[in-house]
Design an enzyme around this catalytic site. Structure first.
Site, PDB file in Angstrom:
ATOM      1  N   CYS A  56      40.843  30.529  39.517  1.00 25.53           N
ATOM      2  CA  CYS A  56      41.586  30.972  40.346  1.00 25.53           C
ATOM      3  C   CYS A  56      41.836  31.643  41.249  1.00 25.53           C
ATOM      4  O   CYS A  56      42.345  31.322  42.789  1.00 25.53           O
ATOM      5  CB  CYS A  56      42.928  30.406  39.037  1.00 25.53           C
ATOM      6  N   HIS A  86      47.148  33.888  36.128  1.00 24.41           N
ATOM      7  CA  HIS A  86      47.239  33.447  36.947  1.00 24.41           C
ATOM      8  C   HIS A  86      47.125  33.925  38.624  1.00 24.41           C
ATOM      9  O   HIS A  86      48.231  34.010  38.921  1.00 24.41           O
ATOM     10  CB  HIS A  86      47.711  31.725  36.097  1.00 24.41           C
TER      11      HIS A  86
END
Length: 758
Positions: A66, A419
């Site tokens: 990510c 994330h």
């Protein structure tokens, strides 16, 4: 794009026949429309831009990638960076791109994927029903609003774009730059506006050339940004060294050279475009406190990393970044002018501003107690528009205005897990949220949710600002106000409960239906908004199912509807702007009045201070005059014995009288002795010679009475008041005090002379 997807879905439905299936079974397999598709349909998506600015592709996440997806999205939607990547060294020919896309772009069959998933679920349940098998857990219902479900649907329905090595088509060897260029070119040349990019080839090159990214561990997005920019610079400069320096084209062939760029021919090998976009110059100013000599040293930066403080802003962080630092003790500065280590002051200033400013908020701080990095959840406010103030006096374009166009957000409690997502402002479609495979439109205020004080562990980590102009900012604000006015006008046409409003009362809301804006600065403006006046608590227009408690009263015939244009509702944003201007004007007047009152108060205070000073000076002067007068009066009444404070003339006269009195007294004693000697027949004693060299004629001295002749106990002369009987002759004497003083002084001298003679 919406028409293209609809035709594509119809083709998919017709090309997948199912044996023995009824049309009713195909209803649940209908492809749901995404918010992005809905936005594109509402805004009109028939025309496709050739520069790729209206292509919205997600990126597949291969485990913990990510960090890569969020940074690549921010770089792609930077228009100057994307154009520079596409144009260096040349654009890939259209034929080569179309051939590559025919192999790499794959459209998916959503119905087939759904059927395959259903078959897999049935097989799992069948395996669970076998004898001896553990009981299967009932499947949990999927949350269709969750990001995981949306990513899953996107992977099953949207086109997948895989990139391959295409560096040979534009004459370069494979590198990280060429893999990045392949991604950009594939997205721009794609006929679809939405889809999912599979950056597997880019990750392979990244891991091959950089060992730190070969593991499946969580990586830092800021470190990846710095690595990508440096790798791009290195690859571009290495490629430029291989090619000969091109000659400059004639002036009349400028237009033809521009056309050749778009057609895919060679462009001049300018390798400075990364430096011109992201590079800035920092100046370190160090002043020696001994000799006050100032030395400067320039440093190049591609991004600025600033320390954070609780409840601060980007501006305050930049101010702290450029604050003075004392170099002392072990950190002393070696001054070339003094020739040794000296105490000094150091500060950092920006000498050259970049066109794209990447601000890294240092949210990960190493702590000595825990011996590891720890995430800082400090509230740091970042503005939509920014001007840097910590520049040098000779800075290039110090008043450059920046606008926020991308934010990289870290979601998690620490640096080793979490994330990354990115929120990016596009040219014509507003703000979009890029969360790996999912792309969704968001409101402008959504960007304010990541200051660091919101729940969910989501904080802004990297801010991307690009240069802009004041005219562009004003134009953008005008467009936002127009769009908001149109949206508010559409919403005002229908009541929230579903019943249409009367035509002439479209601008009236109940007290509980006042529209509330999300933006904090608009709350105060609602008090002055003409679209939402305060109403009484009773219902003026009850619905059809509400029965009045009181007897019905005959109502007059309905008033014909007033045209909507006559009572067109004012936009809350326009009213907000007006109220803001009025509040700003009132605030300015209030500040001016306060300033004037403060000025008047200071003047009055200064006048009081001056008056007090004048009064004190007058009192002091009067006291001095009174002291002088009392001193003169005291001197006049009590003259001193030695004549220091009295009249010098009087003092000298007193001394002369003393001299004369002493001589007359001694002469009288001599005469008495002679008379006694003559009577007794003794020889006469010669008289003492006078002490003064110049004899003074003697004056007869009055014979004192025995009472007055008694000597006083003290050696100094005691002056009695004139009213006593001791000095009746002094009052009768024409000489006044002089005669009196002469008597007493001659008497004291007589006493001394008498003691000497005896």
């Amino acid at each position: 794009m919406g028409s293209f997807l609809r035709s594509f879905r119809r083709d998919v439905g017709s090309s997948t026949p199912s044996v023995g299936a009824t049309p009713a079974k195909k209803e649940p397999l209908a492809l749901p429309i995404t918010p992005l598709e809905k936005m594109l349909q509402e805004m009109g998506s028939d025309s496709v831009r050739q520069d790729g600015s209206d292509k919205f592709f997600g990126m597949e996440n291969y485990g913990n990638t990510c960090y890569c997806n969020s940074i690549l999205q921010c770089l792609y939607y930077s228009v100057p960076f994307r154009e520079a990547v596409l144009n260096y060294p040349t654009r890939t020919p259209i034929e080569s791109l179309e051939a590559a896309l025919a192999k790499n772009l794959r459209y998916q069959n959503f119905a087939a994927n759904q059927e395959a998933e259903a078959q897999a679920e049935k097989q799992r349940l069948a395996n669970a029903q076998r004898p001896g098998a553990p009981p299967a857990q009932p499947p949990k219902p999927e949350d269709k609003d969750s990001s995981e479900y949306k990513k899953k649907i996107a992977l099953q329905s949207l086109p997948l774009l895989e990139t391959k090595n295409n560096a040979g088509s534009y004459g370069m060897s494979e590198s990280l730059f060429t893999s990045l260029k392949d991604i950009f070119e594939s997205v721009v040349a794609s006929q679809s506006r939405i889809g999912i990019v599979r950056p597997q080839h880019f990750l392979d090159v990244l891991r091959r050339e950089n060992e730190m990214f070969r593991s499946a561990m969580h990586q830092d997005a800021h470190e990846f940004l710095n690595l990508v920019l440096n790798e791009v610079v290195a690859n571009v400069e290495a490629e430029a060294m291989k090619q000969p320096i091109p000659s400059l084209p004639p002036a009349d062939t400028t237009d033809s050279s521009r056309q050749s760029i778009s057609s895919g021919s060679k462009t001049p090998n300018t390798t400075r475009w990364v430096h011109e976009l992201f590079e800035g110059t920092l100046t370190s100013e160090t002043q020696c406190l001994t000799c006050e000599n100032v030395s400067q040293r320039d440093e190049i930066f591609l991004d600025l990393s600033v320390d954070l403080e609780q409840h601060s802003s980007v501006t305050s962080c930049l101010r702290k970044f450029s604050a003075e630092e004392m170099l002392c003790e072990r950190n002393k500065f070696h001054c070339d002018n003094c020739g040794g280590l000296q105490e000094a002051e150091k500060r950092m200033k920006i000498k050259r501003l970049p066109r794209i400013l990447a601000l890294h908020l240092k949210r990960f701080k190493y702590t000595e107690d825990l011996q590891r990095l720890q995430k800082l959840f400090h509230r740091v406010v970042y503005p939509y528009h920014l001007r840097l103030f910590n520049t040098t006096d000779d800075a290039e374009d110090p008043d450059r205005l920046y606008e926020l166009y991308a934010v990289v957000v870290h979601i998690g409690g620490g640096p080793y897990h979490g994330h990354y997502v990115s929120i990016i402002k596009t040219q014509d479609r507003g703000w979009l949220l890029f969360d790996d495979e999912m792309v969704e439109p968001v409101d402008k205020n959504y960007v304010r949710n990541f200051f660091g004080d919101k729940p969910g562990l989501a904080c802004a980590y990297v801010l991307f600002y690009q240069e802009t102009t004041l005219e562009a900012v004003l134009k953008e604000q005008e467009m936002e106000n127009m769009n908001a006015s149109a949206a508010d006008a559409n919403e005002a046409a229908v009541k929230p409960n579903g019943f249409p409003q009367p035509a002439g009362l479209a601008h009236v809301h109940s007290a509980s239906q006042i529209p509330v804006q999300d933006e904090p600065q608009r709350h105060t403006g609602l008090r002055r908004a003409p679209t939402a006046p305060q109403l009484p608590t009773h219902t003026e227009y009850p619905g059809p199912d509400i029965e009045p408690s009181s007897p019905a009263v005959a109502t007059p015939p309905p008033v014909p509807p007033i045209p909507e244009t006559a009572n067109r509702p004012l936009s809350p944003k326009k009213s907000d702007i007006q109220s803001k201007k009025e509040r700003a004007k009132e605030e300015k007047e209030r500040k001016a009045a306060e300033k004037e009152m403060e000025k008047q108060r200071r003047k009055e205070q200064e006048a009081r201070v001056k008056e007090n000073q004048r009064r004190e000076e007058a009192e002091l002067k009067a006291a001095l005059e009174a002291s002088k007068a009392s001193k003169a009066d005291e001197d006049r009444r009590n003259p001193t014995e030695n004549g220091k404070d009295g009249d010098p003339k009087r003092s000298s006269n007193g001394l002369s009288r003393l001299k004369r009195g002493s001589k007359s007294f001694s002469q009288r004693l001599g005469k008495d002795k002679e008379s006694r000697a003559s009577s007794s027949g003794l020889p006469s004693v010669p008289s003492a010679e006078p002490l003064t060299p110049n004899p003074v004629p003697l004056e007869p001295v009055q014979q004192l009475s025995p009472r007055k002749a008694s000597p006083p106990k003290e050696s100094h002369v005691v002056h009695k008041p004139l009213g006593q009987d001791d000095e009746p002759d002094a009052l009768k004497s024409p000489k006044g005090d002089r005669a009196g003083h002469g008597k007493w002084r001659s008497f004291s001298i007589r006493k001394k002379s008498f003691s000497i003679l005896s």
